[in-house]
Write a protein that holds these residues in place. Structure first.
Motif, PDB file in Angstrom:
ATOM      1  N   CYS A  22     -41.721  31.990  37.368  1.00  0.00           N
ATOM      2  CA  CYS A  22     -41.192  30.661  36.487  1.00  0.00           C
ATOM      3  C   CYS A  22     -40.551  29.573  37.146  1.00  0.00           C
ATOM      4  O   CYS A  22     -39.491  29.849  37.848  1.00  0.00           O
ATOM      5  CB  CYS A  22     -39.928  31.224  35.520  1.00  0.00           C
ATOM      6  SG  CYS A  22     -39.157  29.868  34.628  1.00  0.00           S
ATOM      7  N   ALA A  23     -40.999  28.553  37.161  1.00  0.00           N
ATOM      8  CA  ALA A  23     -40.704  27.253  38.133  1.00  0.00           C
ATOM      9  C   ALA A  23     -39.860  26.211  36.819  1.00  0.00           C
ATOM     10  O   ALA A  23     -40.183  25.889  36.005  1.00  0.00           O
ATOM     11  CB  ALA A  23     -42.231  26.659  38.338  1.00  0.00           C
ATOM     12  N   ALA A  24     -38.716  25.926  37.627  1.00  0.00           N
ATOM     13  CA  ALA A  24     -37.673  25.191  36.973  1.00  0.00           C
ATOM     14  C   ALA A  24     -37.779  23.854  37.631  1.00  0.00           C
ATOM     15  O   ALA A  24     -37.864  23.591  38.718  1.00  0.00           O
ATOM     16  CB  ALA A  24     -36.475  25.786  37.001  1.00  0.00           C
ATOM     17  N   SER A  25     -37.478  22.674  36.737  1.00  0.00           N
ATOM     18  CA  SER A  25     -37.211  21.453  37.299  1.00  0.00           C
ATOM     19  C   SER A  25     -36.249  20.802  36.177  1.00  0.00           C
ATOM     20  O   SER A  25     -36.192  21.281  35.171  1.00  0.00           O
ATOM     21  CB  SER A  25     -38.768  20.618  37.177  1.00  0.00           C
ATOM     22  OG  SER A  25     -38.925  20.591  35.935  1.00  0.00           O
ATOM     23  N   GLY A  26     -35.653  19.758  36.893  1.00  0.00           N
ATOM     24  CA  GLY A  26     -34.924  18.676  36.031  1.00  0.00           C
ATOM     25  C   GLY A  26     -33.324  19.237  36.081  1.00  0.00           C
ATOM     26  O   GLY A  26     -32.604  18.696  35.215  1.00  0.00           O
ATOM     27  N   GLY A  27     -33.060  20.189  36.762  1.00  0.00           N
ATOM     28  CA  GLY A  27     -31.735  20.480  36.937  1.00  0.00           C
ATOM     29  C   GLY A  27     -31.386  20.954  38.088  1.00  0.00           C
ATOM     30  O   GLY A  27     -32.149  21.336  39.086  1.00  0.00           O
ATOM     31  N   THR A  28     -30.159  21.445  38.626  1.00  0.00           N
ATOM     32  CA  THR A  28     -29.747  22.074  39.841  1.00  0.00           C
ATOM     33  C   THR A  28     -29.816  23.530  39.584  1.00  0.00           C
ATOM     34  O   THR A  28     -28.983  24.308  39.013  1.00  0.00           O
ATOM     35  CB  THR A  28     -28.182  21.779  40.181  1.00  0.00           C
ATOM     36  OG1 THR A  28     -28.043  20.370  40.302  1.00  0.00           O
ATOM     37  CG2 THR A  28     -28.076  22.318  41.661  1.00  0.00           C
ATOM     38  N   PHE A  29     -30.951  24.053  40.057  1.00  0.00           N
ATOM     39  CA  PHE A  29     -31.354  25.379  40.018  1.00  0.00           C
ATOM     40  C   PHE A  29     -30.383  26.534  40.070  1.00  0.00           C
ATOM     41  O   PHE A  29     -30.266  27.542  39.359  1.00  0.00           O
ATOM     42  CB  PHE A  29     -32.655  25.827  40.591  1.00  0.00           C
ATOM     43  CG  PHE A  29     -33.372  27.127  40.389  1.00  0.00           C
ATOM     44  CD1 PHE A  29     -33.349  28.021  41.299  1.00  0.00           C
ATOM     45  CD2 PHE A  29     -34.068  27.354  39.160  1.00  0.00           C
ATOM     46  CE1 PHE A  29     -33.921  29.254  41.128  1.00  0.00           C
ATOM     47  CE2 PHE A  29     -34.489  28.622  38.859  1.00  0.00           C
ATOM     48  CZ  PHE A  29     -34.618  29.365  39.772  1.00  0.00           C
ATOM     49  N   ARG A  30     -29.547  26.329  40.959  1.00  0.00           N
ATOM     50  CA  ARG A  30     -28.688  27.642  41.640  1.00  0.00           C
ATOM     51  C   ARG A  30     -27.604  27.505  40.596  1.00  0.00           C
ATOM     52  O   ARG A  30     -26.735  28.600  40.530  1.00  0.00           O
ATOM     53  CB  ARG A  30     -28.227  27.319  43.027  1.00  0.00           C
ATOM     54  CG  ARG A  30     -27.361  26.074  43.324  1.00  0.00           C
ATOM     55  CD  ARG A  30     -26.933  25.942  44.541  1.00  0.00           C
ATOM     56  NE  ARG A  30     -26.027  24.732  44.966  1.00  0.00           N
ATOM     57  CZ  ARG A  30     -26.738  23.742  45.141  1.00  0.00           C
ATOM     58  NH1 ARG A  30     -28.090  23.362  45.256  1.00  0.00           N
ATOM     59  NH2 ARG A  30     -25.999  22.500  45.358  1.00  0.00           N
ATOM     60  N   ASN A  31     -27.417  26.573  39.812  1.00  0.00           N
ATOM     61  CA  ASN A  31     -26.340  26.643  38.768  1.00  0.00           C
ATOM     62  C   ASN A  31     -26.649  27.307  37.430  1.00  0.00           C
ATOM     63  O   ASN A  31     -25.641  27.561  36.659  1.00  0.00           O
ATOM     64  CB  ASN A  31     -25.775  25.240  38.451  1.00  0.00           C
ATOM     65  CG  ASN A  31     -25.097  24.249  39.431  1.00  0.00           C
ATOM     66  OD1 ASN A  31     -24.628  24.776  40.588  1.00  0.00           O
ATOM     67  ND2 ASN A  31     -25.095  23.144  39.282  1.00  0.00           N
ATOM     68  N   TYR A  32     -27.673  28.011  37.486  1.00  0.00           N
ATOM     69  CA  TYR A  32     -28.256  28.332  36.172  1.00  0.00           C
ATOM     70  C   TYR A  32     -28.472  29.910  36.440  1.00  0.00           C
ATOM     71  O   TYR A  32     -28.995  30.547  37.300  1.00  0.00           O
ATOM     72  CB  TYR A  32     -29.487  27.765  35.751  1.00  0.00           C
ATOM     73  CG  TYR A  32     -29.294  26.445  35.260  1.00  0.00           C
ATOM     74  CD1 TYR A  32     -29.123  25.427  35.988  1.00  0.00           C
ATOM     75  CD2 TYR A  32     -28.954  26.215  33.907  1.00  0.00           C
ATOM     76  CE1 TYR A  32     -29.192  24.087  35.371  1.00  0.00           C
ATOM     77  CE2 TYR A  32     -28.573  25.031  33.188  1.00  0.00           C
ATOM     78  CZ  TYR A  32     -28.575  23.948  34.026  1.00  0.00           C
ATOM     79  OH  TYR A  32     -28.516  22.647  33.501  1.00  0.00           O
ATOM     80  N   VAL A  33     -27.900  30.601  35.164  1.00  0.00           N
ATOM     81  CA  VAL A  33     -28.348  32.313  35.404  1.00  0.00           C
ATOM     82  C   VAL A  33     -29.767  31.912  34.715  1.00  0.00           C
ATOM     83  O   VAL A  33     -30.052  31.131  33.882  1.00  0.00           O
ATOM     84  CB  VAL A  33     -27.725  32.740  34.184  1.00  0.00           C
ATOM     85  CG1 VAL A  33     -27.873  34.288  33.937  1.00  0.00           C
ATOM     86  CG2 VAL A  33     -26.209  33.069  34.701  1.00  0.00           C
ATOM     87  N   MET A  34     -30.478  32.789  35.444  1.00  0.00           N
ATOM     88  CA  MET A  34     -32.077  32.694  34.737  1.00  0.00           C
ATOM     89  C   MET A  34     -32.216  34.182  34.348  1.00  0.00           C
ATOM     90  O   MET A  34     -31.686  35.304  34.675  1.00  0.00           O
ATOM     91  CB  MET A  34     -33.058  32.493  36.233  1.00  0.00           C
ATOM     92  CG  MET A  34     -32.908  31.156  36.867  1.00  0.00           C
ATOM     93  SD  MET A  34     -33.049  29.846  35.488  1.00  0.00           S
ATOM     94  CE  MET A  34     -34.870  30.064  35.278  1.00  0.00           C
TER      95      MET A  34
END
Length: 120
Positions: A22-34
Motif C-alpha cells: 500500500c503506497a501512501a502519498s499526500g501526508g507525513t507517512f510516519r505520523n499515521y497508523v497504517m
C-alpha cells in the motif's frame, strides 16, 4: 489529504503466499497508523492488522496471527502485508487504511482495495 493505493492481490492456491503493498502519498507517512482490513462477499469489512508510525507496535486479528505479517517502510511511504499459509477463508477484497489514532474505529483514509482469492 492522504491517498492510498494497494497492489499485490491475485489468485493463489491454499497454502500459498502473497505480499500486498500500500503506497501512501499526500501526508507525513510516519505520523499515521497504517492498517489492513478485508471484506468478503456478503460480509462486513473486518480488521486484519495495524502498525504504528514507528513500527514499534503491531496488532493482528486472531484469525491471521502467525500467518500474516504487517510491516512498513517509512522511507518509501509504503506498508506491506505478507500473507503466508493462505486459506480459502482469506478470500476477500483487502483494503489499506490510515489514521492518526491507534485505537480508531473510524479510519480517516482508505485505498480502493485489491482482490485476494485463495482456491482450495
Amino acid at each position: 489529504q492522504v491517498q492510498l493505493v494497494e497492489s499485490g492481490g491475485g489468485l493463489v492456491q491454499a497454502g500459498g503466499s502473497l505480499r500486498l503493498s500500500c503506497a501512501a502519498s499526500g501526508g507525513t507517512f510516519r505520523n499515521y497508523v497504517m492498517g489492513w482490513f478485508r471484506q468478503a462477499p456478503g460480509k462486513e469489512r473486518e480488521f486484519v492488522a495495524r502498525i504504528i508510525g514507528s513500527g514499534g507496535m503491531i496488532k493482528y486479528a486472531d484469525s491471521v496471527k502467525g500467518r500474516f505479517t504487517i510491516s512498513r517502510d517509512n522511507a518509501k511511504n509504503t506498508v506491506y502485508l505478507q500473507m503466508n499459509s493462505l486459506k480459502p477463508e482469506d478470500t476477500a477484497v483487502y483494503y489499506c487504511g490510515a489514521d492518526r489514532i491507534w485505537s480508531s474505529s473510524d479510519w480517516d483514509y482508505w485505498g480502493q482495495g485489491t482482490q485476494v482469492t485463495v482456491s482450495s
